[in-house]
Design a protein around this motif. Sequence first.
Motif, PDB file in Angstrom:
ATOM      1  N   PHE A 232      30.739 -19.953 -15.916  1.00 19.89           N
ATOM      2  CA  PHE A 232      32.189 -19.862 -15.731  1.00 19.89           C
ATOM      3  C   PHE A 232      32.642 -18.414 -15.785  1.00 19.89           C
ATOM      4  O   PHE A 232      33.387 -17.942 -14.911  1.00 19.89           O
ATOM      5  CB  PHE A 232      32.931 -20.665 -16.799  1.00 19.89           C
ATOM      6  N   ILE A 233      32.184 -17.685 -16.787  1.00 18.92           N
ATOM      7  CA  ILE A 233      32.614 -16.297 -16.942  1.00 18.92           C
ATOM      8  C   ILE A 233      32.084 -15.437 -15.799  1.00 18.92           C
ATOM      9  O   ILE A 233      32.821 -14.634 -15.211  1.00 18.92           O
ATOM     10  CB  ILE A 233      32.157 -15.747 -18.309  1.00 18.92           C
ATOM     11  N   ALA A 234      30.802 -15.595 -15.458  1.00 16.35           N
ATOM     12  CA  ALA A 234      30.215 -14.781 -14.387  1.00 16.35           C
ATOM     13  C   ALA A 234      30.887 -15.042 -13.049  1.00 16.35           C
ATOM     14  O   ALA A 234      31.064 -14.121 -12.240  1.00 16.35           O
ATOM     15  CB  ALA A 234      28.713 -15.057 -14.289  1.00 16.35           C
ATOM     16  N   THR A 235      31.287 -16.294 -12.808  1.00 14.32           N
ATOM     17  CA  THR A 235      31.863 -16.659 -11.518  1.00 14.32           C
ATOM     18  C   THR A 235      33.353 -16.348 -11.430  1.00 14.32           C
ATOM     19  O   THR A 235      33.836 -15.865 -10.399  1.00 14.32           O
ATOM     20  CB  THR A 235      31.639 -18.160 -11.245  1.00 14.32           C
ATOM     21  N   HIS A 236      34.088 -16.587 -12.505  1.00 12.33           N
ATOM     22  CA  HIS A 236      35.553 -16.565 -12.418  1.00 12.33           C
ATOM     23  C   HIS A 236      36.226 -15.389 -13.129  1.00 12.33           C
ATOM     24  O   HIS A 236      37.434 -15.188 -12.940  1.00 12.33           O
ATOM     25  CB  HIS A 236      36.116 -17.882 -12.962  1.00 12.33           C
ATOM     26  N   LEU A 237      35.489 -14.627 -13.919  1.00 11.95           N
ATOM     27  CA  LEU A 237      36.123 -13.485 -14.583  1.00 11.95           C
ATOM     28  C   LEU A 237      36.729 -12.500 -13.581  1.00 11.95           C
ATOM     29  O   LEU A 237      37.872 -12.041 -13.784  1.00 11.95           O
ATOM     30  CB  LEU A 237      35.121 -12.767 -15.496  1.00 11.95           C
ATOM     31  N   PRO A 238      36.037 -12.139 -12.482  1.00  9.61           N
ATOM     32  CA  PRO A 238      36.659 -11.209 -11.528  1.00  9.61           C
ATOM     33  C   PRO A 238      37.981 -11.730 -10.971  1.00  9.61           C
ATOM     34  O   PRO A 238      38.960 -10.981 -10.859  1.00  9.61           O
ATOM     35  CB  PRO A 238      35.595 -11.064 -10.434  1.00  9.61           C
ATOM     36  N   PHE A 296      40.254 -12.819 -26.345  1.00  5.71           N
ATOM     37  CA  PHE A 296      40.485 -12.344 -24.974  1.00  5.71           C
ATOM     38  C   PHE A 296      41.645 -13.082 -24.316  1.00  5.71           C
ATOM     39  O   PHE A 296      42.441 -12.497 -23.579  1.00  5.71           O
ATOM     40  CB  PHE A 296      39.205 -12.524 -24.154  1.00  5.71           C
ATOM     41  N   VAL A 297      41.752 -14.383 -24.579  1.00  2.00           N
ATOM     42  CA  VAL A 297      42.819 -15.180 -23.983  1.00  2.00           C
ATOM     43  C   VAL A 297      44.171 -14.832 -24.606  1.00  2.00           C
ATOM     44  O   VAL A 297      45.199 -14.800 -23.918  1.00  2.00           O
ATOM     45  CB  VAL A 297      42.533 -16.684 -24.148  1.00  2.00           C
ATOM     46  N   VAL A 298      44.185 -14.553 -25.901  1.00  3.25           N
ATOM     47  CA  VAL A 298      45.438 -14.310 -26.613  1.00  3.25           C
ATOM     48  C   VAL A 298      45.964 -12.891 -26.377  1.00  3.25           C
ATOM     49  O   VAL A 298      47.170 -12.681 -26.187  1.00  3.25           O
ATOM     50  CB  VAL A 298      45.251 -14.562 -28.123  1.00  3.25           C
ATOM     51  N   LEU A 299      45.056 -11.909 -26.359  1.00  2.00           N
ATOM     52  CA  LEU A 299      45.475 -10.514 -26.227  1.00  2.00           C
ATOM     53  C   LEU A 299      45.926 -10.218 -24.797  1.00  2.00           C
ATOM     54  O   LEU A 299      45.514 -10.898 -23.856  1.00  2.00           O
ATOM     55  CB  LEU A 299      44.319  -9.582 -26.607  1.00  2.00           C
ATOM     56  N   PRO A 300      46.755  -9.206 -24.621  1.00  4.37           N
ATOM     57  CA  PRO A 300      47.141  -8.788 -23.260  1.00  4.37           C
ATOM     58  C   PRO A 300      45.903  -8.371 -22.464  1.00  4.37           C
ATOM     59  O   PRO A 300      44.990  -7.729 -23.005  1.00  4.37           O
ATOM     60  CB  PRO A 300      48.073  -7.598 -23.503  1.00  4.37           C
ATOM     61  N   VAL A 301      45.848  -8.761 -21.200  1.00  4.90           N
ATOM     62  CA  VAL A 301      44.691  -8.443 -20.357  1.00  4.90           C
ATOM     63  C   VAL A 301      44.895  -7.063 -19.742  1.00  4.90           C
ATOM     64  O   VAL A 301      45.751  -6.870 -18.879  1.00  4.90           O
ATOM     65  CB  VAL A 301      44.498  -9.497 -19.262  1.00  4.90           C
ATOM     66  N   SER A 368      46.244 -21.995 -12.677  1.00  5.18           N
ATOM     67  CA  SER A 368      46.021 -21.062 -13.784  1.00  5.18           C
ATOM     68  C   SER A 368      44.649 -21.320 -14.385  1.00  5.18           C
ATOM     69  O   SER A 368      44.137 -22.454 -14.366  1.00  5.18           O
ATOM     70  CB  SER A 368      47.092 -21.249 -14.867  1.00  5.18           C
ATOM     71  N   TYR A 369      44.055 -20.261 -14.945  1.00  2.00           N
ATOM     72  CA  TYR A 369      42.785 -20.392 -15.644  1.00  2.00           C
ATOM     73  C   TYR A 369      42.963 -20.716 -17.127  1.00  2.00           C
ATOM     74  O   TYR A 369      41.974 -20.942 -17.835  1.00  2.00           O
ATOM     75  CB  TYR A 369      41.978 -19.093 -15.543  1.00  2.00           C
ATOM     76  N   GLU A 370      44.191 -20.730 -17.624  1.00  2.35           N
ATOM     77  CA  GLU A 370      44.416 -20.910 -19.060  1.00  2.35           C
ATOM     78  C   GLU A 370      43.774 -22.184 -19.608  1.00  2.35           C
ATOM     79  O   GLU A 370      43.114 -22.143 -20.660  1.00  2.35           O
ATOM     80  CB  GLU A 370      45.923 -20.906 -19.361  1.00  2.35           C
ATOM     81  N   PRO A 371      43.916 -23.350 -18.948  1.00  2.00           N
ATOM     82  CA  PRO A 371      43.295 -24.561 -19.512  1.00  2.00           C
ATOM     83  C   PRO A 371      41.782 -24.458 -19.652  1.00  2.00           C
ATOM     84  O   PRO A 371      41.216 -24.904 -20.653  1.00  2.00           O
ATOM     85  CB  PRO A 371      43.695 -25.658 -18.500  1.00  2.00           C
ATOM     86  N   ILE A 372      41.115 -23.872 -18.654  1.00  2.00           N
ATOM     87  CA  ILE A 372      39.663 -23.794 -18.733  1.00  2.00           C
ATOM     88  C   ILE A 372      39.215 -22.763 -19.764  1.00  2.00           C
ATOM     89  O   ILE A 372      38.184 -22.940 -20.425  1.00  2.00           O
ATOM     90  CB  ILE A 372      39.054 -23.499 -17.331  1.00  2.00           C
ATOM     91  N   TRP A 373      39.981 -21.689 -19.934  1.00  2.00           N
ATOM     92  CA  TRP A 373      39.643 -20.721 -20.982  1.00  2.00           C
ATOM     93  C   TRP A 373      39.686 -21.385 -22.360  1.00  2.00           C
ATOM     94  O   TRP A 373      38.783 -21.204 -23.174  1.00  2.00           O
ATOM     95  CB  TRP A 373      40.593 -19.531 -20.947  1.00  2.00           C
ATOM     96  N   TRP A 374      40.735 -22.162 -22.632  1.00  2.45           N
ATOM     97  CA  TRP A 374      40.826 -22.821 -23.925  1.00  2.45           C
ATOM     98  C   TRP A 374      39.779 -23.917 -24.069  1.00  2.45           C
ATOM     99  O   TRP A 374      39.321 -24.216 -25.177  1.00  2.45           O
ATOM    100  CB  TRP A 374      42.235 -23.375 -24.147  1.00  2.45           C
ATOM    101  N   THR A 375      39.363 -24.495 -22.950  1.00  2.00           N
ATOM    102  CA  THR A 375      38.251 -25.448 -22.993  1.00  2.00           C
ATOM    103  C   THR A 375      36.970 -24.758 -23.441  1.00  2.00           C
ATOM    104  O   THR A 375      36.198 -25.310 -24.243  1.00  2.00           O
ATOM    105  CB  THR A 375      38.037 -26.095 -21.612  1.00  2.00           C
ATOM    106  N   THR A 376      36.725 -23.550 -22.949  1.00  2.00           N
ATOM    107  CA  THR A 376      35.523 -22.816 -23.372  1.00  2.00           C
ATOM    108  C   THR A 376      35.583 -22.455 -24.854  1.00  2.00           C
ATOM    109  O   THR A 376      34.549 -22.438 -25.534  1.00  2.00           O
ATOM    110  CB  THR A 376      35.330 -21.534 -22.531  1.00  2.00           C
ATOM    111  N   VAL A 377      36.777 -22.170 -25.356  1.00  2.00           N
ATOM    112  CA  VAL A 377      36.929 -21.885 -26.792  1.00  2.00           C
ATOM    113  C   VAL A 377      36.555 -23.123 -27.607  1.00  2.00           C
ATOM    114  O   VAL A 377      35.790 -23.043 -28.586  1.00  2.00           O
ATOM    115  CB  VAL A 377      38.369 -21.439 -27.113  1.00  2.00           C
TER     116      VAL A 377
END
Length: 401
Positions: A232-238, A296-301, A368-377
């Motif tokens: 997920f991170i390798a594919t979608h982080l960019p 990473f999700v909580v802090l400003p990007v 948005s990617y927010e749901p999947i980020w929190w899923t990874t957490v």
Amino acid sequence: MSIFRFPLLVWMGIGTLIISLGIRQSFGIFMMPISMHFDTGREFFSLAIAVQNLLFGAFQPFVGMAADRWGAQKVIWTGAIAYGLGLYLTSIAVEPNWLYVSLGALVGLGLSATSYVIVLGAVARVVPAEHTAKAFGLTTAAGSFGMFAVIPGAQYLLSEFDWQLALQVFAMLCAIMMAFSCFMKVNAGPASSASPDGRELTLRQALRDAFRHRGYWLIHMGFFVCGFHVMFIATHLPSYLADKGLPGTTAAMALAYVGIFNIFGSYFWGVMGDKFSKRYVMCALYLVRTVVIAGFVVLPVTTETAALFGGAIGFCWLGTVPLTSGLVRQIFGARYMSTLYGLVFFTHQVGSFLGAWFGGRIYDYYGSYEPIWWTTVALAFLAALIHLPVNDEPIYQPKTA
């Protein structure tokens, strides 16, 4: 045991991984030239690579069984031939559909036979049990080092010549893996195990005992989460960083930090696995992932937080490999480790497939990617808890004369 005193087989395995995984990690820079050559768009090349990764995992249990029966030397030799043949056939392809067979199936088979499962299985037979995780950590780090050893050369060949010649040079590099395999002959005797009733352990019994062992399935579940995270991170982080308005160079820098810090992290977690209980170290690793991803999700990007995230997540990126393989070796012994770890690795690849797919699916649905980020957490925290009840006591005893 100092790393400089590891047997020659360990260093030959490291060399094999540098070439095998270094070539694999360079395929991304071939997307544009190959897509333009065949005028197919990017989706076709992406699908060929997806087939490669799926078969990479699907072949793994079977090549693991072959290695346990006939030895890593023959499997790596055969895999290097398939790898080189796949690369060469890709370079001379006149129809794009060839890539499904060459870059997809043949390279997928070659990767299965020349990567972690086979090399770590061979290393487990020659390194004392108390130093296994350290040796596994060092060999795992070789995969990331291959990224920096091979990709610059690939980029040079592409800029100075063409993609066909670059793939042909890679095909010739596979001959070096064949040479390395000549020094990876291992006698099965020292790794033989006896069942509790004193009889020689068979593959069927090892599989039956593993499938009945609750800890083995918990290890599967934990490695599934690792695969989900990594892909997920390798594919979608960019794309995530681009959505936040950051330039493409920021994503490249973050992924570079992942590779750099993974070199140190893989060895560090391997050393910790030798000093402390592997299941507790694994729990700590996933707790670190939980905090890093949540932060990473909580802090400003920003460019700075993206770089910090790349380094932090890179430090625990593939640290799961020496710990997971070390647990399998510790519980079930070295005799059939390639088979048993190969099955676990297949579960990892299923997680990788779903991580890449669900990332895009959820983004398309929610915008948005927010749901999947929190899923990874949540998955990282769950994986930390999963390893606590693993019974890591050996279930077999070494067979005595």
